[in-house]
Design an enzyme around this catalytic site. Structure first.
Site, PDB file in Angstrom:
ATOM      1  N   LYS A   1      -4.036  25.640  12.208  1.00  0.00           N
ATOM      2  CA  LYS A   1      -3.232  25.391  11.015  1.00  0.00           C
ATOM      3  C   LYS A   1      -2.113  26.421  10.930  1.00  0.00           C
ATOM      4  O   LYS A   1      -2.360  27.608  11.117  1.00  0.00           O
ATOM      5  CB  LYS A   1      -4.108  25.483   9.766  1.00  0.00           C
ATOM      6  CG  LYS A   1      -3.382  25.159   8.491  1.00  0.00           C
ATOM      7  CD  LYS A   1      -3.811  26.013   7.294  1.00  0.00           C
ATOM      8  CE  LYS A   1      -3.263  27.423   7.356  1.00  0.00           C
ATOM      9  NZ  LYS A   1      -3.379  28.167   6.086  1.00  0.00           N
TER      10      LYS A   1
ATOM     11  N   ARG B   1      -4.898 -12.970  -7.098  1.00  0.00           N
ATOM     12  CA  ARG B   1      -5.804 -13.217  -5.976  1.00  0.00           C
ATOM     13  C   ARG B   1      -6.052 -11.981  -5.102  1.00  0.00           C
ATOM     14  O   ARG B   1      -6.948 -11.969  -4.271  1.00  0.00           O
ATOM     15  CB  ARG B   1      -5.269 -14.377  -5.118  1.00  0.00           C
ATOM     16  CG  ARG B   1      -5.545 -15.730  -5.742  1.00  0.00           C
ATOM     17  CD  ARG B   1      -4.811 -16.843  -5.023  1.00  0.00           C
ATOM     18  NE  ARG B   1      -3.388 -16.845  -5.331  1.00  0.00           N
ATOM     19  CZ  ARG B   1      -2.481 -17.567  -4.677  1.00  0.00           C
ATOM     20  NH1 ARG B   1      -2.848 -18.340  -3.675  1.00  0.00           N
ATOM     21  NH2 ARG B   1      -1.221 -17.528  -5.031  1.00  0.00           N
TER      22      ARG B   1
ATOM     23  N   ARG C   1      -3.409  20.837  12.325  1.00  0.00           N
ATOM     24  CA  ARG C   1      -3.014  20.620  10.931  1.00  0.00           C
ATOM     25  C   ARG C   1      -1.550  21.005  10.725  1.00  0.00           C
ATOM     26  O   ARG C   1      -0.929  21.580  11.626  1.00  0.00           O
ATOM     27  CB  ARG C   1      -3.940  21.429  10.016  1.00  0.00           C
ATOM     28  CG  ARG C   1      -5.363  20.849   9.997  1.00  0.00           C
ATOM     29  CD  ARG C   1      -6.326  21.771   9.291  1.00  0.00           C
ATOM     30  NE  ARG C   1      -5.850  22.161   7.983  1.00  0.00           N
ATOM     31  CZ  ARG C   1      -6.304  23.222   7.306  1.00  0.00           C
ATOM     32  NH1 ARG C   1      -7.229  23.998   7.845  1.00  0.00           N
ATOM     33  NH2 ARG C   1      -5.825  23.512   6.114  1.00  0.00           N
TER      34      ARG C   1
END
Ligand code: UD1
Ligand code: CA
Length: 455
Positions: free
Chosen positions: A348, A15, A330
């Site tokens: 970053k 399901r 980041r």
């Protein structure tokens, strides 16, 4: 008496209509089965067995932990047959607690109560009263305990109206369980080996079967389709947010936050709507998280202010930092104290020391920025030459004008000023003004072109 836990997770979960096996569907950022395992591990069992089948190796691969004993049920012939596959290596002297891999909201407290209230030689079934019991096995009681469990499809009219249902959790002495399982038949409407038939066998053998009720039906909820998965998600989120509110964390709307992992908060933290926390996140005392933020695997210090619409991953910050709106941190972004990262700034793998500001439209990658540095709007560290990444170093107190390109590897000395628009390919010395731009000139007598008339 030792304790074995057997988790049934071999069913197909048709399901769900998904290529992903049911027990691997994500709930609060983790597979459904991970929640059942986490709960199991808090019960002090000496043997943890998962019966797997459908989705075989995928399910196994998702849980490399060495404390799991795997039992294969190659063909899904019913819950009784599933438990039987776990029995050969289950110590007969243990008590066996059977859980279902698709009921992830069960609490440690309820299962501890079940264990505590069941004498060693007795059996127990975890039940609950449901307004709408359809689909579940009905608990038929007699004086002194449970008499039997009848599956919905096998109920008489009177049994159909019983509202106390079987959660799927049973507790049973191992030696007795092994014996009863060997005598199961498939004479029922689904032609399956029903684990629930064991109850009537226990009663026939004069073993008392305790029907122990869970406090809420939410707790025993089984997940069979996407709708139930979403319901379970909201129920689990409500539980996580409740715990945090008890610890003093403020939420603008407890229904509009998602915690997909672990969120640790100091005192007086406030979280506005639509914040998503993933993995391990820590927020220091007095932090304020504005609307629409995604924060993943990050640790933010005291009094952090995260304005709206930031994406923060694998970052750390000290105290009193201000981030966003629309900032992206980041992995490896490390802000010290009192650092400001403004709008449309991406950072970053870079460290930024105390008191520095990177306020507008900037990319900082593979950089080491000192204290009290001001990075002007539109600055770019050109860290990638197409093959390798290179480092940019900016000393304490430097001032980088707007629109500067720092072609790494490059170094800006302490106290240096870089004039706007420079493309630095060489290092800039400390305490000097470095400019790199063509001289401005205006052309005398220059005429703007005019549109030619068609001939
Ligand atoms: C079962 C119970 C029912 C109970 C309900 C609670 C039986 C016969 N019925 O019904 O009384 O109210 O759970 O949710 O036990 N599984 C296997 N192998 C199999 C069949 C099932 O591992 O061959 C696993 C499934 O993956 C699932 C669990 O057992 O985790 C329950 O199976 P499911 O088919 O959902 O049982 P229900 O029909 O819901
Ligand atoms: Ca079920």
């Amino acid at each position: 008496m030792g304790l074995s836990i057997v988790i049934l997770a071999a069913g197909q979960g048709t399901r769900m209509r998904s290529a992903l096996p049911k027990v691997l569907q994500p709930l609060a950022g983790k597979p459904v089965l991970a929640h059942v395992l986490a709960c199991s591990r808090k019960l002090g069992a000496d043997d943890l067995c998962v019966v797997y089948g459908h989705g075989g190796e995928t399910v196994k691969a998702a849980f490399p932990e060495s404390d799991i004993r795997w039992a294969l049920q190659a063909e899904q012939l019913g819950t009784g047959h599933a438990v039987q596959q776990a029995m050969p290596n289950t110590p007969a002297t243990n008590k066996v607690l059977v859980l279902t891999g698709d009921a992830p909201l069960l609490t440690v407290a309820t299962l501890k109560r079940l264990l505590a209230e069941t004498p060693d030689d007795d059996m127990a079934v975890l039940t609950v009263d449901m307004d709408d019991p359809s689909g579940y096995g009905r608990i038929v009681r007699q004086e002194g305990g449970v008499k039997c469990i009848v599956e919905q499809k096998d109920t008489s009219a009177a049994q159909h109206n019983i509202t106390e249902i079987n959660s799927g959790v049973i507790l049973c002495p191992g030696d007795r369980l092994k014996g009863w399982l060997n005598n199961l038949g498939t004479d029922n409407s689904q032609g399956e080996y029903y684990l629930t038939d064991v109850i009537a066998m226990a009663v026939a053998d004069q073993v008392t079967v305790h029907g122990i009720k869970a406090d809420t039906s939410v707790e025993v909820m089984g997940i069979n389709d996407k709708k139930q998965l979403a319901e379970a998600e909201r129920a689990l989120q409500a539980r996580l947010v409740d715990d945090l509110m008890k610890q003093g964390v403020g939420f603008a709307d407890p229904a509009r936050v998602d915690i997909r992992g672990t969120l640790k908060c100091g005192s007086d933290v406030f979280i506005d709507i639509n914040a998503i926390f993933e993995g391990e996140v820590e927020l220091g005392d007095g932090s304020k998280i504005a609307s629409n933020n995604l924060i993943r695997d990050s640790k933010l210090g005291a009094n952090s202010i995260v304005h709206s619409n930031c994406h923060i991953e694998g970052a750390t910050s000290g105290a009193d930092c201000e981030i966003g709106p629309f900032a992206r941190l980041r992995p490896g972004a490390e802000l010290a104290n009192n650092v400001k990262v403004g709008n449309f700034v991406e950072i970053k793998k870079s460290t930024i020391a105390d008191g520095s500001k990177v306020s507008h439209l900037t990319y900082i990658g593979d950089a080491q920025i000192g204290m009290n540095v001001n990075v002007g709007a539109g600055t770019i560290t050109c860290n990638y030459d197409g093959v390798n990444k290179h480092k940019t170093t900016i000393g304490d107190g430097a001032f980088i004008g707007s629109g500067v390109e720092l072609v790494a590897p490059v170094e800006v000395g302490p106290g240096a000023t870089i004039g706007a628009g420079a493309t630095l390919t060489k290092s800039a010395p400390e305490h000097r003004l470095t400019i790199e731009r063509a001289r401005q000139k205006s052309i005398e007598g220059w005429k703007r072109p005019v549109k030619k008339e068609p001939k």
